[in-house]
Design an enzyme around this catalytic site. Sequence first.
Site, PDB file in Angstrom:
ATOM      1  N   ASN A   1      -7.602  -0.152  14.071  1.00  0.00           N
ATOM      2  CA  ASN A   1      -9.022  -0.244  13.710  1.00  0.00           C
ATOM      3  C   ASN A   1      -9.318  -1.517  12.909  1.00  0.00           C
ATOM      4  OD1 ASN A   1      -7.660   0.347  11.393  1.00  0.00           O
ATOM      5  ND2 ASN A   1      -8.723   2.265  10.945  1.00  0.00           N
TER       6      ASN A   1
ATOM      7  N   HIS B   1      -7.700  -2.398  10.204  1.00  0.00           N
ATOM      8  CA  HIS B   1      -7.429  -2.334   8.756  1.00  0.00           C
ATOM      9  C   HIS B   1      -6.278  -3.255   8.381  1.00  0.00           C
ATOM     10  CE1 HIS B   1      -4.396   1.322   8.727  1.00  0.00           C
ATOM     11  NE2 HIS B   1      -3.817   0.226   9.131  1.00  0.00           N
TER      12      HIS B   1
ATOM     13  N   GLU C   1      -9.741  -0.162   4.866  1.00  0.00           N
ATOM     14  CA  GLU C   1     -10.245   0.441   6.097  1.00  0.00           C
ATOM     15  C   GLU C   1     -11.593  -0.165   6.507  1.00  0.00           C
ATOM     16  OE1 GLU C   1      -8.196   2.066   7.718  1.00  0.00           O
ATOM     17  OE2 GLU C   1      -7.587   3.967   6.869  1.00  0.00           O
TER      18      GLU C   1
ATOM     19  N   ASP D   1       0.830  -1.214   0.000  1.00  0.00           N
ATOM     20  CA  ASP D   1       0.000   0.000   0.000  1.00  0.00           C
ATOM     21  C   ASP D   1       0.858   1.254   0.000  1.00  0.00           C
ATOM     22  OD1 ASP D   1       0.959  -0.323   2.573  1.00  0.00           O
ATOM     23  OD2 ASP D   1      -0.990  -0.340   3.554  1.00  0.00           O
TER      24      ASP D   1
HETATM   25  C1  F6R Z   1       1.422  -0.794   6.314  1.00  0.00           C
HETATM   26  C2  F6R Z   1       0.059  -1.293   6.389  1.00  0.00           C
HETATM   27  C3  F6R Z   1      -0.780  -1.109   7.598  1.00  0.00           C
HETATM   28  C4  F6R Z   1      -0.076  -1.575   8.857  1.00  0.00           C
HETATM   29  C5  F6R Z   1      -0.981  -1.418  10.083  1.00  0.00           C
HETATM   30  C6  F6R Z   1      -0.216  -1.735  11.355  1.00  0.00           C
HETATM   31  O1  F6R Z   1       1.954  -1.041   5.015  1.00  0.00           O
HETATM   32  O2  F6R Z   1      -0.402  -1.838   5.456  1.00  0.00           O
HETATM   33  O3  F6R Z   1      -1.986  -1.804   7.414  1.00  0.00           O
HETATM   34  O4  F6R Z   1       0.299  -2.915   8.704  1.00  0.00           O
HETATM   35  O5  F6R Z   1      -1.459  -0.123  10.172  1.00  0.00           O
HETATM   36  O6  F6R Z   1       0.784  -0.786  11.491  1.00  0.00           O
HETATM   37  P1  F6R Z   1       1.913  -0.937  12.589  1.00  0.00           P
HETATM   38  O7  F6R Z   1       2.700  -2.152  12.262  1.00  0.00           O
HETATM   39  O8  F6R Z   1       2.758   0.316  12.468  1.00  0.00           O
HETATM   40  O9  F6R Z   1       1.229  -1.040  13.915  1.00  0.00           O
END
Ligand code: F6R
Length: 244
Positions: free
Chosen positions: A136, A138, A143, A67
Amino acid sequence: MKHVNCGTYREMSRQAAGCVAELLREKPEALLCFAAGTTPMGLFEELIQMQARAEVDMTRAWFAGLDEWVGLGPADAGSCIQVMFDSFYTPAGIPRDHIHVFDGMAADMTRECRVMEKWIADHGGIELTVLGIGMNGHIGFNEPGVPETRGCVVVDLDEVTKAISVKYFGKQIPVHQGVSIGMDLLSSAPEVILLADGVKKAPIVAATLSGPVTCRVPSSLLQKHPRAVLLTDADAAGLLPNLD
Ligand code: F6R
């Protein structure tokens, strides 16, 4: 979805690295997709060390970027492309032409999605994806509320995601949309590894594993995946009904 309580962050990262290495021994030219973010940093370190010890060869594999923040590019500290190149692709010695990432600064994001979908299809589909879980729920930038769309998606960012973005950029910057590989493409990977660590992730880990399967919690959709495994440390497993 299977859950493994690995105890510590280090052990969680090691087990994930072991899964990647095992797959690459069998299929050295597999297409992989790794999340950016804080969670997989230990995995990246393990893999880079394993490669230095010749325990894995990642240089023949292919990598699709999961992403990107729309509007950000490699010069923006905290963008997915900057994080992934500096923390993983470059130190791991992945050839540049084995990597395809979204261009968050492209004028036409819909085209970016179609180009990513074609690149993934041309490389035989994603074999293994390693994902983080947002606070959340995601997955990538899928989302809460995002339907199980086909292919790649451009998504309006959730308020939780916007607030948490400060941890990547060191300040609040105006981010409104993300572009992401969609849930169906991720779910079509034969192997899916989810990672979560820390007490702050305990509620979303519980919702992911034992809550209802709902697009309100995108990570819960992976309960339906036959081979998805969620690796956590002990803190992130703290609210699960039965600790293993
Ligand atoms: C990042 C991504 C996000 C993260 C998620 C957790 O490329 O796709 O979905 O994996 O927000 O983020 P962290 O690891 O920083 O808690």
